[in-house]
Design an enzyme around this catalytic site. Structure first.
Site, PDB file in Angstrom:
ATOM      1  N   GLU A  86      33.176  47.803  44.104  1.00 31.15           N
ATOM      2  CA  GLU A  86      32.100  47.125  44.829  1.00 31.15           C
ATOM      3  C   GLU A  86      32.082  45.608  44.594  1.00 31.15           C
ATOM      4  O   GLU A  86      31.631  44.859  45.456  1.00 31.15           O
ATOM      5  CB  GLU A  86      30.734  47.710  44.439  1.00 31.15           C
ATOM      6  CG  GLU A  86      30.411  49.016  45.138  1.00 31.15           C
ATOM      7  CD  GLU A  86      30.278  48.873  46.657  1.00 31.15           C
ATOM      8  OE1 GLU A  86      29.640  47.904  47.121  1.00 31.15           O
ATOM      9  OE2 GLU A  86      30.819  49.726  47.372  1.00 31.15           O
TER      10      GLU A  86
ATOM     11  N   SER B  62      38.546  46.773  37.619  1.00 26.02           N
ATOM     12  CA  SER B  62      39.572  47.786  37.874  1.00 26.02           C
ATOM     13  C   SER B  62      39.975  48.457  36.566  1.00 26.02           C
ATOM     14  O   SER B  62      40.309  49.640  36.533  1.00 26.02           O
ATOM     15  CB  SER B  62      40.792  47.143  38.522  1.00 26.02           C
ATOM     16  OG  SER B  62      40.392  46.394  39.655  1.00 26.02           O
TER      17      SER B  62
ATOM     18  N   PHE C   9      42.989  48.064  43.464  1.00 26.10           N
ATOM     19  CA  PHE C   9      42.133  49.054  42.808  1.00 26.10           C
ATOM     20  C   PHE C   9      40.686  48.598  42.995  1.00 26.10           C
ATOM     21  O   PHE C   9      39.933  48.379  42.048  1.00 26.10           O
ATOM     22  CB  PHE C   9      42.484  49.254  41.335  1.00 26.10           C
ATOM     23  CG  PHE C   9      42.191  50.660  40.873  1.00 26.10           C
ATOM     24  CD1 PHE C   9      43.103  51.680  41.120  1.00 26.10           C
ATOM     25  CD2 PHE C   9      41.003  50.970  40.242  1.00 26.10           C
ATOM     26  CE1 PHE C   9      42.820  52.987  40.725  1.00 26.10           C
ATOM     27  CE2 PHE C   9      40.719  52.271  39.859  1.00 26.10           C
ATOM     28  CZ  PHE C   9      41.615  53.271  40.098  1.00 26.10           C
ATOM     29  N   LEU C  10      40.327  48.450  44.254  1.00 25.49           N
ATOM     30  CA  LEU C  10      39.087  47.772  44.631  1.00 25.49           C
ATOM     31  C   LEU C  10      37.832  48.535  44.208  1.00 25.49           C
ATOM     32  O   LEU C  10      37.813  49.758  44.184  1.00 25.49           O
ATOM     33  CB  LEU C  10      39.071  47.572  46.148  1.00 25.49           C
ATOM     34  CG  LEU C  10      40.239  46.748  46.704  1.00 25.49           C
ATOM     35  CD1 LEU C  10      40.125  46.649  48.223  1.00 25.49           C
ATOM     36  CD2 LEU C  10      40.301  45.367  46.075  1.00 25.49           C
TER      37      LEU C  10
ATOM     38  N   HIS D 257      34.700  43.590  44.305  1.00 24.40           N
ATOM     39  CA  HIS D 257      35.637  43.023  45.289  1.00 24.40           C
ATOM     40  C   HIS D 257      35.010  43.033  46.682  1.00 24.40           C
ATOM     41  O   HIS D 257      35.108  42.065  47.431  1.00 24.40           O
ATOM     42  CB  HIS D 257      36.923  43.856  45.347  1.00 24.40           C
ATOM     43  CG  HIS D 257      37.736  43.865  44.083  1.00 24.40           C
ATOM     44  ND1 HIS D 257      37.942  45.017  43.357  1.00 24.40           N
ATOM     45  CD2 HIS D 257      38.402  42.881  43.432  1.00 24.40           C
ATOM     46  CE1 HIS D 257      38.709  44.740  42.318  1.00 24.40           C
ATOM     47  NE2 HIS D 257      39.001  43.453  42.334  1.00 24.40           N
TER      48      HIS D 257
ATOM     49  N   GLN E 209      50.999  36.669  35.552  1.00 28.11           N
ATOM     50  CA  GLN E 209      49.760  36.381  34.823  1.00 28.11           C
ATOM     51  C   GLN E 209      49.496  37.392  33.715  1.00 28.11           C
ATOM     52  O   GLN E 209      48.465  37.339  33.051  1.00 28.11           O
ATOM     53  CB  GLN E 209      48.570  36.284  35.778  1.00 28.11           C
ATOM     54  CG  GLN E 209      48.087  37.606  36.351  1.00 28.11           C
ATOM     55  CD  GLN E 209      46.962  37.393  37.361  1.00 28.11           C
ATOM     56  OE1 GLN E 209      47.168  36.843  38.434  1.00 28.11           O
ATOM     57  NE2 GLN E 209      45.755  37.824  37.018  1.00 28.11           N
TER      58      GLN E 209
ATOM     59  N   MET F 181      43.821  41.988  42.804  1.00 30.34           N
ATOM     60  CA  MET F 181      44.963  42.761  42.314  1.00 30.34           C
ATOM     61  C   MET F 181      44.792  44.228  42.693  1.00 30.34           C
ATOM     62  O   MET F 181      45.460  45.105  42.142  1.00 30.34           O
ATOM     63  CB  MET F 181      45.102  42.591  40.803  1.00 30.34           C
ATOM     64  CG  MET F 181      45.364  41.126  40.437  1.00 30.34           C
ATOM     65  SD  MET F 181      46.222  40.913  38.878  1.00 30.34           S
ATOM     66  CE  MET F 181      45.024  41.577  37.757  1.00 30.34           C
TER      67      MET F 181
ATOM     68  N   GLN G  96      32.083  35.682  39.617  1.00 31.42           N
ATOM     69  CA  GLN G  96      31.605  35.103  38.355  1.00 31.42           C
ATOM     70  C   GLN G  96      32.019  35.966  37.160  1.00 31.42           C
ATOM     71  O   GLN G  96      32.075  35.493  36.028  1.00 31.42           O
ATOM     72  CB  GLN G  96      30.070  34.995  38.441  1.00 31.42           C
ATOM     73  CG  GLN G  96      29.360  34.545  37.190  1.00 31.42           C
ATOM     74  CD  GLN G  96      29.562  33.074  36.885  1.00 31.42           C
ATOM     75  OE1 GLN G  96      29.933  32.308  37.765  1.00 31.42           O
ATOM     76  NE2 GLN G  96      29.337  32.692  35.639  1.00 31.42           N
ATOM     77  N   LYS G  97      32.345  37.236  37.409  1.00 27.12           N
ATOM     78  CA  LYS G  97      32.860  38.118  36.358  1.00 27.12           C
ATOM     79  C   LYS G  97      33.961  37.419  35.568  1.00 27.12           C
ATOM     80  O   LYS G  97      34.059  37.562  34.353  1.00 27.12           O
ATOM     81  CB  LYS G  97      33.394  39.398  37.019  1.00 27.12           C
ATOM     82  CG  LYS G  97      34.362  40.230  36.218  1.00 27.12           C
ATOM     83  CD  LYS G  97      33.641  40.976  35.136  1.00 27.12           C
ATOM     84  CE  LYS G  97      34.481  41.952  34.367  1.00 27.12           C
ATOM     85  NZ  LYS G  97      35.884  41.710  34.202  1.00 27.12           N
TER      86      LYS G  97
END
Ligand code: AMP
Length: 276
Positions: A31, A182, A28-29, A33, A57, A26, A144-145
């Site tokens: 590390e 983000s 607003f990258l 991502h 979502q 989504m 995994q977050k």
């Protein structure tokens, strides 16, 4: 690096690419991502990244409006990573008037984040099915977050026979333990200072398991205490589940996963950690 904003452009571009590794985001990258992008680069011929704040979502209009965005910065970052193509569809094309189909996810999707965020996983599954159909990746990369999201995706890909390998990569953390997100950008300075306590609570659970504790109630209580002592009292859940079912069991067993969701000011943070 090619920029695609319409489904037609994306389909045409995809036809030029070989084995595609897809990283849905989504934007607003951070590390976390980029760790997915780097792995995709190693394992496939061409990386496609989507930057799309998926409206279906989100439960609350506020959360959607306040979701951080930095399109130009994200594109510059991805260019440096050697990404082949960035897909930024328009919500109006993705969900035109008359759009009426949703992927109805059950099983693990009915636990934890399911009831806390009604419609969230259906929205995630629906947008991913669209992306998989348009981009036709050989592999798709997830963090995994969002452990429960990974389990939901694995399930519907299997159930619907979607020909894509789902790859899950470890949670990237800041030096103080806070999981990259983000949403962290929306924390005040004081909240950001307190936020690593989520990770500390999970570590407390793992330390107790390493010392031999197996009673879920005791472990959950200890993790909750860490949060409460730090002043984080707006707790949605602190729990330990079987990673196959996302249901709690009295005694924690090999593979058990601790998860928590906490409201910190205006921001709802989630994190998790395998306890073994
Ligand atoms: P999002 O932009 O939040 O939808 O996340 C896009 C992808 O990046 C999802 O697969 C997330 O699980 C993953 N991701 C987000 N934060 C992290 C992190 N801290 N470490 C690893 N992956 C992450």
């Amino acid at each position: 690096m090619k920029l695609c904003t319409t489904v037609q452009e994306m389909r045409q571009e995809r036809a030029q690419l070989g084995r595609v590794g897809f990283v849905p985001t989504m934007g607003f990258l951070h590390e976390g991502h980029l760790s997915l992008v780097r792995r995709a680069r190693e394992e496939t011929d061409a990386v496609v990244v989507s930057l799309f704040v998926n409206p279906i979502q989100f439960g609350s209009a506020d959360d959607l409006t306040n979701y951080p965005r930095a399109l130009e910065r994200d594109i510059a970052l991805l260019r440096r990573e050697g990404v082949a193509c960035v897909f930024t569809p328009e919500a109006a094309e993705f969900y035109p008037e008359g759009f009426a189909t949703q992927v109805d996810v059950g099983g693990v999707a009915l636990e934890l984040e399911g009831p806390s965020r009604p419609g969230h996983f259906a929205g995630v599954a629906t947008v991913l099915v669209k992306f998989f159909n348009i981009i036709q990746p050989q592999r798709a990369y997830f963090g995994q977050k969002d452990a429960q999201q990974c389990a939901v995706v694995q399930r519907f890909v299997r159930d619907l026979n979607i020909p894509v390998d789902i790859v899950t990569l470890p949670t990237w953390r800041e030096a103080d333990g806070l999981a990259g997100s983000s949403r962290n950008s929306r924390l005040t300075e004081a909240e950001r200072h307190r936020a690593p306590v989520l990770h500390q609570a999970l570590c407390r659970g793992r330390t107790l398991v390493q010392a031999g504790e197996r009673r879920r109630a005791v472990l959950e209580g200890a993790m909750r205490d860490v949060l409460v002592q730090a002043g984080l009292v707006d707790i949605d859940y602190v729990t330990i589940v079987n990673p196959d079912t996302f249901q709690a069991e009295e005694e924690v067993r090999e593979g058990a996963l601790a998860l928590l969701a906490v409201q910190l000011g205006a921001v709802r943070l989630i994190d998790n950690m395998p306890l073994f």
